[in-house]
Design a protein around this motif. Sequence first.
Motif, PDB file in Angstrom:
ATOM      1  N   VAL A 136     -15.121  21.918 -29.433  1.00 44.11           N
ATOM      2  CA  VAL A 136     -14.427  21.005 -30.346  1.00 44.11           C
ATOM      3  C   VAL A 136     -12.959  21.393 -30.506  1.00 44.11           C
ATOM      4  O   VAL A 136     -12.076  20.534 -30.455  1.00 44.11           O
ATOM      5  CB  VAL A 136     -15.152  20.930 -31.707  1.00 44.11           C
ATOM      6  N   LEU A 193     -11.099  20.310 -27.405  1.00 42.17           N
ATOM      7  CA  LEU A 193     -10.858  18.865 -27.401  1.00 42.17           C
ATOM      8  C   LEU A 193      -9.755  18.477 -28.386  1.00 42.17           C
ATOM      9  O   LEU A 193      -8.875  17.672 -28.066  1.00 42.17           O
ATOM     10  CB  LEU A 193     -12.150  18.119 -27.746  1.00 42.17           C
ATOM     11  N   ASP A 231      -6.039  16.977 -27.495  1.00 39.17           N
ATOM     12  CA  ASP A 231      -5.650  15.702 -28.099  1.00 39.17           C
ATOM     13  C   ASP A 231      -4.329  15.839 -28.857  1.00 39.17           C
ATOM     14  O   ASP A 231      -3.451  14.979 -28.756  1.00 39.17           O
ATOM     15  CB  ASP A 231      -6.751  15.205 -29.036  1.00 39.17           C
ATOM     16  N   LEU A 262     -21.533  16.252 -29.764  1.00 37.36           N
ATOM     17  CA  LEU A 262     -20.708  15.347 -28.960  1.00 37.36           C
ATOM     18  C   LEU A 262     -21.359  13.971 -28.827  1.00 37.36           C
ATOM     19  O   LEU A 262     -20.682  12.945 -28.941  1.00 37.36           O
ATOM     20  CB  LEU A 262     -20.437  15.952 -27.584  1.00 37.36           C
ATOM     21  N   ALA A 288     -21.020  12.063 -32.073  1.00 37.67           N
ATOM     22  CA  ALA A 288     -19.638  11.612 -32.267  1.00 37.67           C
ATOM     23  C   ALA A 288     -19.175  10.670 -31.161  1.00 37.67           C
ATOM     24  O   ALA A 288     -18.035  10.205 -31.182  1.00 37.67           O
ATOM     25  CB  ALA A 288     -18.712  12.819 -32.342  1.00 37.67           C
ATOM     26  N   ASN A 289     -20.055  10.409 -30.197  1.00 34.83           N
ATOM     27  CA  ASN A 289     -19.730   9.541 -29.065  1.00 34.83           C
ATOM     28  C   ASN A 289     -18.502  10.054 -28.295  1.00 34.83           C
ATOM     29  O   ASN A 289     -17.586   9.298 -27.977  1.00 34.83           O
ATOM     30  CB  ASN A 289     -19.525   8.093 -29.521  1.00 34.83           C
ATOM     31  N   ILE A 290     -18.511  11.362 -28.042  1.00 31.89           N
ATOM     32  CA  ILE A 290     -17.419  12.016 -27.316  1.00 31.89           C
ATOM     33  C   ILE A 290     -18.003  12.666 -26.065  1.00 31.89           C
ATOM     34  O   ILE A 290     -19.024  13.351 -26.133  1.00 31.89           O
ATOM     35  CB  ILE A 290     -16.744  13.098 -28.194  1.00 31.89           C
ATOM     36  N   GLU A 291     -17.358  12.442 -24.940  1.00 38.02           N
ATOM     37  CA  GLU A 291     -17.813  13.067 -23.699  1.00 38.02           C
ATOM     38  C   GLU A 291     -17.410  14.533 -23.674  1.00 38.02           C
ATOM     39  O   GLU A 291     -16.332  14.898 -24.151  1.00 38.02           O
ATOM     40  CB  GLU A 291     -17.212  12.350 -22.496  1.00 38.02           C
ATOM     41  N   GLN A 292     -18.270  15.362 -23.087  1.00 41.83           N
ATOM     42  CA  GLN A 292     -17.912  16.771 -22.969  1.00 41.83           C
ATOM     43  C   GLN A 292     -16.798  16.927 -21.940  1.00 41.83           C
ATOM     44  O   GLN A 292     -16.675  16.117 -21.025  1.00 41.83           O
ATOM     45  CB  GLN A 292     -19.121  17.625 -22.627  1.00 41.83           C
TER      46      GLN A 292
END
Length: 93
Positions: A21, A24, A28, A53, A56-60
């Motif tokens: 996290v 990421l 960002d 992930l 949270a709908n976040i790609e690794q």
Amino acid sequence: MNNKKEIMVFGHRNPDTDSIVTTLVFADFLRRIKVNAKAYRLSDVDNETKFVLKTANIEQPDLLPNNLPDGTEVALIDHNESELKYFLISQID
């Protein structure tokens, strides 16, 4: 972006949730201030991180390539010095 060269942002060798996290988030942040940056991971993520992930709908992040070219710019997140020495030695070999 201010610099065309990509800064590779990654954490420690066995990434847990906070390592992934923060990687990421920092990548960002750099992009928001117009720095070309991308988050990477050094190995597979654990089940907790996969869950976070996915929720949270976040790609690794992508897996960091094995051989970084000379002059590659990196930002190391959530690591310690002993891991850094090991990582640098393993990359040189």
